[in-house]
Motif scaffolding. Structure first.
Motif, PDB file in Angstrom:
ATOM      1  N   ASP A   3      34.448   7.985  34.520  1.00  0.00           N
ATOM      2  CA  ASP A   3      35.888   7.942  34.779  1.00  0.00           C
ATOM      3  C   ASP A   3      36.190   6.971  35.871  1.00  0.00           C
ATOM      4  O   ASP A   3      36.201   6.985  37.037  1.00  0.00           O
ATOM      5  CB  ASP A   3      36.318   9.441  35.359  1.00  0.00           C
ATOM      6  CG  ASP A   3      35.837  10.538  34.341  1.00  0.00           C
ATOM      7  OD1 ASP A   3      35.989  10.325  33.181  1.00  0.00           O
ATOM      8  OD2 ASP A   3      35.485  11.659  34.840  1.00  0.00           O
ATOM      9  N   PRO A   4      36.966   5.987  35.179  1.00  0.00           N
ATOM     10  CA  PRO A   4      37.007   4.699  36.258  1.00  0.00           C
ATOM     11  C   PRO A   4      38.342   5.079  37.131  1.00  0.00           C
ATOM     12  O   PRO A   4      39.227   5.680  36.721  1.00  0.00           O
ATOM     13  CB  PRO A   4      37.545   3.509  35.268  1.00  0.00           C
ATOM     14  CG  PRO A   4      38.027   4.167  33.977  1.00  0.00           C
ATOM     15  CD  PRO A   4      37.233   5.489  33.718  1.00  0.00           C
ATOM     16  N   PRO A   5      38.218   4.313  38.305  1.00  0.00           N
ATOM     17  CA  PRO A   5      39.347   4.835  39.248  1.00  0.00           C
ATOM     18  C   PRO A   5      40.650   4.108  38.977  1.00  0.00           C
ATOM     19  O   PRO A   5      41.720   4.461  39.702  1.00  0.00           O
ATOM     20  CB  PRO A   5      38.705   4.297  40.505  1.00  0.00           C
ATOM     21  CG  PRO A   5      37.907   3.063  40.042  1.00  0.00           C
ATOM     22  CD  PRO A   5      37.465   3.595  38.671  1.00  0.00           C
ATOM     23  N   PHE A   9      39.076  -2.124  36.183  1.00  0.00           N
ATOM     24  CA  PHE A   9      37.561  -1.903  36.350  1.00  0.00           C
ATOM     25  C   PHE A   9      36.685  -2.673  35.750  1.00  0.00           C
ATOM     26  O   PHE A   9      35.656  -3.044  36.280  1.00  0.00           O
ATOM     27  CB  PHE A   9      37.540  -0.134  36.119  1.00  0.00           C
ATOM     28  CG  PHE A   9      35.989   0.251  36.188  1.00  0.00           C
ATOM     29  CD1 PHE A   9      35.703   0.658  37.292  1.00  0.00           C
ATOM     30  CD2 PHE A   9      35.346   0.248  35.174  1.00  0.00           C
ATOM     31  CE1 PHE A   9      34.561   0.937  37.531  1.00  0.00           C
ATOM     32  CE2 PHE A   9      33.989   0.660  35.180  1.00  0.00           C
ATOM     33  CZ  PHE A   9      33.689   1.198  36.432  1.00  0.00           C
ATOM     34  N   ASP A  10      36.957  -2.908  34.369  1.00  0.00           N
ATOM     35  CA  ASP A  10      35.920  -3.851  33.657  1.00  0.00           C
ATOM     36  C   ASP A  10      35.659  -5.146  34.013  1.00  0.00           C
ATOM     37  O   ASP A  10      34.494  -5.672  34.389  1.00  0.00           O
ATOM     38  CB  ASP A  10      36.723  -3.991  32.307  1.00  0.00           C
ATOM     39  CG  ASP A  10      36.406  -2.789  31.230  1.00  0.00           C
ATOM     40  OD1 ASP A  10      35.882  -1.641  31.909  1.00  0.00           O
ATOM     41  OD2 ASP A  10      37.018  -2.803  30.107  1.00  0.00           O
ATOM     42  N   ARG A  11      36.822  -5.633  34.610  1.00  0.00           N
ATOM     43  CA  ARG A  11      36.701  -7.121  35.542  1.00  0.00           C
ATOM     44  C   ARG A  11      35.783  -6.987  36.581  1.00  0.00           C
ATOM     45  O   ARG A  11      35.116  -7.841  37.277  1.00  0.00           O
ATOM     46  CB  ARG A  11      37.903  -7.586  35.587  1.00  0.00           C
ATOM     47  CG  ARG A  11      38.967  -8.172  34.452  1.00  0.00           C
ATOM     48  CD  ARG A  11      38.409  -8.939  33.220  1.00  0.00           C
ATOM     49  NE  ARG A  11      37.344  -8.339  32.618  1.00  0.00           N
ATOM     50  CZ  ARG A  11      37.317  -7.550  31.500  1.00  0.00           C
ATOM     51  NH1 ARG A  11      38.618  -7.190  31.017  1.00  0.00           N
ATOM     52  NH2 ARG A  11      36.220  -7.048  30.760  1.00  0.00           N
ATOM     53  N   GLY A  52      34.264   2.964  42.567  1.00  0.00           N
ATOM     54  CA  GLY A  52      35.217   4.231  42.600  1.00  0.00           C
ATOM     55  C   GLY A  52      35.183   4.960  41.364  1.00  0.00           C
ATOM     56  O   GLY A  52      35.936   6.025  41.314  1.00  0.00           O
ATOM     57  N   ALA A  53      34.231   4.691  40.353  1.00  0.00           N
ATOM     58  CA  ALA A  53      34.066   5.547  39.377  1.00  0.00           C
ATOM     59  C   ALA A  53      33.533   6.829  39.525  1.00  0.00           C
ATOM     60  O   ALA A  53      32.782   6.802  40.362  1.00  0.00           O
ATOM     61  CB  ALA A  53      33.305   4.782  37.957  1.00  0.00           C
ATOM     62  N   THR A  54      33.838   7.909  38.791  1.00  0.00           N
ATOM     63  CA  THR A  54      33.218   9.125  39.168  1.00  0.00           C
ATOM     64  C   THR A  54      32.479   9.684  37.508  1.00  0.00           C
ATOM     65  O   THR A  54      32.893   8.769  36.515  1.00  0.00           O
ATOM     66  CB  THR A  54      34.367  10.209  39.530  1.00  0.00           C
ATOM     67  OG1 THR A  54      35.493  10.213  38.492  1.00  0.00           O
ATOM     68  CG2 THR A  54      34.915   9.829  40.687  1.00  0.00           C
TER      69      THR A  54
END
Length: 176
Positions: free
Chosen positions: A47-49, A55-57, A31-33
């Motif tokens: 840009d993490p969602p 997000f990192d995990r 889901g990152a953009t």
């Protein structure tokens, strides 16, 4: 969620191959953009969602699932990296010998103090928050200050980037 610089430990060294196209695709699948990478050593900008740690995990799990090895994912904001760069306490003789080693957490005060007292020859180091700052006398490849030594000594994993790379990552984060 603001732009993040996501650093993956020990990518494309020691047999842990991860093509940057695959890293970008995994980030997008999560889901990152606004996804991009810089050189083939595990530097992702996006840009993490969701919440950063979440997000990192998820990216760690995706790497393990797809490639079969575990690697820590450590992210910082552009401002975190700029602050670490500004806080670098050593004279920079050559930016490729001076590092910010981003840690997965803040080591205990006792572990940090004990580690800083160890003899690593002419290499200089100090812990500032969740970063280990290093000035290698003759380069990272010639130092006894290795990733396993750092992880064992501080009790947390991390990944290092030289100051030239840190500056470039800040510049890239500023562009988007």
């Amino acid at each position: 969620m603001p732009r993040r610089v996501v650093l993956i430990r020990a990518i494309n060294v020691g047999g842990a191959k991860l093509p940057m196209a695959d890293l970008r695709a995994m980030a997008e699948e999560l889901g990152a953009t606004n996804v991009s990478t810089y050189i083939a050593s595990g530097n992702l900008l996006c840009d993490p969602p969701a919440a950063t740690d979440e997000f990192d995990r998820a990216l760690e799990a995706a790497i393990t699932e797809r490639f079969g090895y575990e690697r820590e994912v450590i992210s910082r904001s552009r401002d975190d990296l700029a602050a670490a760069l500004d806080a670098h306490p050593f004279t920079v003789v050559d930016p490729k010998f001076s590092y910010v080693y981003c840690l997965t957490g803040v080591p205990s005060t006792a572990k940090a103090a004990e580690f800083e007292k160890r003899d690593f020859g002419d290499d200089e180091l100090t812990v500032i928050g969740n970063d280990l700052h290093i000035r290698f006398a003759a380069g990272a490849g010639k130092s006894k200050l290795s990733a396993p030594v750092i992880a064992k000594g501080l009790g947390v994993q991390g990944t290092g980037r030289n100051l030239k790379t840190v500056r470039t990552l800040i510049d890239l984060a500023d562009r988007d």
